[in-house]
Design an enzyme around this catalytic site. Structure first.
Site, PDB file in Angstrom:
ATOM      1  N   PHE A  71      49.488  24.920   9.076  1.00  0.00           N
ATOM      2  CA  PHE A  71      48.428  25.370   8.162  1.00  0.00           C
ATOM      3  C   PHE A  71      47.512  24.169   7.896  1.00  0.00           C
ATOM      4  O   PHE A  71      47.300  23.755   6.756  1.00  0.00           O
ATOM      5  CB  PHE A  71      49.014  25.928   6.855  1.00  0.00           C
ATOM      6  CG  PHE A  71      49.989  27.065   7.051  1.00  0.00           C
ATOM      7  CD1 PHE A  71      49.538  28.375   7.151  1.00  0.00           C
ATOM      8  CD2 PHE A  71      51.353  26.828   7.162  1.00  0.00           C
ATOM      9  CE1 PHE A  71      50.441  29.429   7.333  1.00  0.00           C
ATOM     10  CE2 PHE A  71      52.255  27.868   7.354  1.00  0.00           C
ATOM     11  CZ  PHE A  71      51.803  29.161   7.433  1.00  0.00           C
ATOM     12  N   ASP A 103      51.512  23.341   4.578  1.00  0.00           N
ATOM     13  CA  ASP A 103      50.651  23.575   3.412  1.00  0.00           C
ATOM     14  C   ASP A 103      50.102  24.993   3.487  1.00  0.00           C
ATOM     15  O   ASP A 103      48.923  25.214   3.774  1.00  0.00           O
ATOM     16  CB  ASP A 103      49.510  22.534   3.417  1.00  0.00           C
ATOM     17  CG  ASP A 103      48.565  22.704   2.227  1.00  0.00           C
ATOM     18  OD1 ASP A 103      48.897  23.445   1.283  1.00  0.00           O
ATOM     19  OD2 ASP A 103      47.489  22.075   2.256  1.00  0.00           O
ATOM     20  N   CYS A 148      28.933  22.352 -17.763  1.00  0.00           N
ATOM     21  CA  CYS A 148      30.329  22.544 -17.342  1.00  0.00           C
ATOM     22  C   CYS A 148      30.986  21.180 -17.119  1.00  0.00           C
ATOM     23  O   CYS A 148      30.441  20.324 -16.419  1.00  0.00           O
ATOM     24  CB  CYS A 148      30.348  23.352 -16.041  1.00  0.00           C
ATOM     25  SG  CYS A 148      31.981  23.455 -15.287  1.00  0.00           S
ATOM     26  N   CYS A 206      37.843  28.269 -17.431  1.00  0.00           N
ATOM     27  CA  CYS A 206      39.006  27.484 -17.887  1.00  0.00           C
ATOM     28  C   CYS A 206      39.839  28.314 -18.853  1.00  0.00           C
ATOM     29  O   CYS A 206      39.286  29.061 -19.660  1.00  0.00           O
ATOM     30  CB  CYS A 206      38.537  26.214 -18.598  1.00  0.00           C
ATOM     31  SG  CYS A 206      37.711  25.049 -17.505  1.00  0.00           S
ATOM     32  N   CYS A 254      50.471  25.837  -3.301  1.00  0.00           N
ATOM     33  CA  CYS A 254      49.645  26.230  -4.447  1.00  0.00           C
ATOM     34  C   CYS A 254      50.282  27.416  -5.161  1.00  0.00           C
ATOM     35  O   CYS A 254      49.622  28.073  -5.963  1.00  0.00           O
ATOM     36  CB  CYS A 254      48.227  26.579  -3.978  1.00  0.00           C
ATOM     37  SG  CYS A 254      48.208  27.861  -2.727  1.00  0.00           S
ATOM     38  N   GLN A 269      40.496  20.820  -0.163  1.00  0.00           N
ATOM     39  CA  GLN A 269      41.172  20.519  -1.424  1.00  0.00           C
ATOM     40  C   GLN A 269      40.103  20.417  -2.516  1.00  0.00           C
ATOM     41  O   GLN A 269      38.981  19.976  -2.261  1.00  0.00           O
ATOM     42  CB  GLN A 269      41.987  19.228  -1.294  1.00  0.00           C
ATOM     43  CG  GLN A 269      43.109  19.308  -0.264  1.00  0.00           C
ATOM     44  CD  GLN A 269      44.220  20.299  -0.649  1.00  0.00           C
ATOM     45  OE1 GLN A 269      44.340  20.716  -1.801  1.00  0.00           O
ATOM     46  NE2 GLN A 269      45.025  20.686   0.330  1.00  0.00           N
ATOM     47  N   CYS A 316      33.275  31.001 -21.559  1.00  0.00           N
ATOM     48  CA  CYS A 316      33.368  30.927 -20.091  1.00  0.00           C
ATOM     49  C   CYS A 316      34.782  31.258 -19.617  1.00  0.00           C
ATOM     50  O   CYS A 316      35.762  30.784 -20.188  1.00  0.00           O
ATOM     51  CB  CYS A 316      32.976  29.523 -19.633  1.00  0.00           C
ATOM     52  SG  CYS A 316      33.146  29.279 -17.864  1.00  0.00           S
ATOM     53  N   GLU A 331      46.711  25.930  12.909  1.00  0.00           N
ATOM     54  CA  GLU A 331      45.934  26.582  11.845  1.00  0.00           C
ATOM     55  C   GLU A 331      45.503  27.946  12.377  1.00  0.00           C
ATOM     56  O   GLU A 331      45.207  28.085  13.561  1.00  0.00           O
ATOM     57  CB  GLU A 331      44.731  25.668  11.514  1.00  0.00           C
ATOM     58  CG  GLU A 331      43.517  26.307  10.901  1.00  0.00           C
ATOM     59  CD  GLU A 331      43.753  26.930   9.522  1.00  0.00           C
ATOM     60  OE1 GLU A 331      44.414  26.307   8.672  1.00  0.00           O
ATOM     61  OE2 GLU A 331      43.281  28.070   9.318  1.00  0.00           O
TER      62      GLU A 331
END
Ligand code: SAM
Length: 408
Positions: A271, A339, A144, A70, A365, A244, A67, A291
């Site tokens: 954001f 963010d 999974c 990951c 991120c 999230q 897979c 936003e």
């Protein structure tokens, strides 16, 4: 055949070594391991591990070998944790910055509340799952360990959707999110929505307890409001809107954001999405949430209006890349939450530094754009007090963080 020693992990999670003809990328290998295999170009696709690292573990998920979901199941959790922290440290040090790291907050297995499955039609019906590593072939992933079991259990639903609405050769993408009233499903890449498909979708939604199914740009049906809890408010995000990734990760980010904002009475949330931070912060402060997506600010506003006991929340739909809030608009706030998406918030940070807001909670991120934006803040007199890696994307190379900036 060539033997190489892995020096470090690259950003995609591959081991990186120096081979006879230059850099070699070795998937599935860890630093310190000696591996052997054929090198084609700069890839050793099928390495044999000659000296395994003490950080190596047996991948817990039975799908891990094939897979593509990951990349780091073969590494111990403490290895991944310090590797992710090092990725952030390296990004900061490229700008001459360093700071204290708080312990990593790692989301448990089977807690992802959203999965983007792929599905195609087959001779026998359909196949739904994730893509194999470096391939567009789909494999089924019923066991999974990443996603909430309710999402893994939705694979038959995803296959039914493909049978109904995927074109003969095409692939559909099905974003499945847990909501307060059942699965919230958004399908893209399918056939055009017509009356027959709409009525078939209604039957599927009833059978599988879906709250809502969106098809392309349209909401094909809503059986129940697809709610998400944000503090004391319940919000119905537009289909596919940002959320999230895990409830635990969200709680960890929010706890840190609350601490950084402290007792500020008036907060700007930049954001803001559908209100992940704005609505809980409104328990104690007036909040202005900005936003880019109008449908998201509308959802946030509606959630706030329906909730009880919150302080005043105002919303503004605005493109913060092209039209950032200006210092005159920002000076009234005692704290800011920011963010941004992966591109970071260069234009908005340039204005933010002029406004001299005393506390800033920065969620990111992307360590590279974060470090660039952090350097702008520090260059303008802010201190980067501490930072925490919040790992909502366990077993992946994705790095997420929250950081505290203050100025006197
Ligand atoms: C990482 S998400 C964070 C959302 C929210 N803070 C949360 O935690 O749910 C980034 C948000 O930025 C929004 N966004 C992307 N580009 C933007 C832009 N140019 N101007 C304003 N918002 C933008 C996205 O719609 C998304 O909601």
């Amino acid at each position: 055949m060539e033997q190489v020693m892995i020096e470090r992990l690259g950003h995609q999670g591959d081991g990186i070594a120096q081979g006879a003809d230059g850099t070699v990328f070795v998937p599935g290998a860890l630093p310190g391991e000696v591996v052997e295999g054929e090198v084609a170009g700069d890839q050793m696709a099928a390495p044999r591990i000659l000296t395994p690292s003490s950080m190596r573990v047996k991948a817990p998920c039975r799908h891990a070998r094939s897979c593509g979901g990951c990349q780091l199941q073969h590494a111990r959790e403490d290895f991944t944790e310090s590797w992710k922290q090092q990725v952030v440290r390296n990004a900061l040090s490229a700008h001459g910055l360093e700071c204290d790291f708080r312990p990593c907050a790692i989301s448990a297995p089977q807690t992802r509340r959203r999965a983007a499955f792929s599905a195609t039609r087959t001779k026998k019906g359909a196949l739904a799952g994730f893509h194999m590593k470096r391939s567009d072939v789909i494999i089924s992933v019923p066991d999974c360990l990443l996603v909430d079991p309710a999402l893994a259990a939705a694979l038959p639903l995803v296959e039914e959707l493909a049978v109904l609405g995927a074109s003969r050769k095409g692939e559909i993408s099905v974003l499945v999110t847990q909501s307060g009233s059942g699965l919230d499903v958004a399908v893209t890449g399918g056939k055009e929505l017509d009356a027959q498909l709409q009525s078939d979708l209604a039957a599927i939604a009833r059978a599988h307890g879906c709250a809502r199914i969106a098809w392309g740009d349209e909401v094909a049906l809503t059986r129940m409001p697809a709610t998400q809890v944000m503090g004391r408010a319940e919000v119905v995000p537009p289909p596919g809107a940002f959320l999230q990734a895990t409830p635990e990760g969200e709680a960890a980010l929010l706890a840190d954001v609350r601490e950084i904002v402290g007792d500020a009475g008036h907060v700007v949330d930049l954001f803001a999405g559908c209100g992940t931070f704005a609505l809980p912060l409104a328990e104690n402060a007036r909040v202005h949430a900005v936003e880019g997506d109008k449908a998201m600010t509308a959802a946030l506003d509606k959630g706030w209006r329906m909730a009880k006991g919150l302080r005043h929340v105002t919303t503004e739909a605005r493109d913060l890349f092209r039209n950032p809030l200006l210092p005159d608009e920002l000076r009234r706030f005692e704290a800011a939450v920011i963010d941004p998406p992966r591109a970071g918030a260069e234009a908005q940070i340039a204005q933010l530094v002029e406004a001299r807001i005393p506390r800033i909670a920065h969620v990111s991120c992307n360590p590279v754009t974060f470090a660039r934006d952090a350097a702008a803040l520090v260059g303008a007199g802010y201190t980067l007090d501490w930072l925490r890696v919040v790992d909502q994307f366990r077993w992946s190379t994705h790095v997420e963080l929250v950081a505290a900036f203050t100025r006197p």
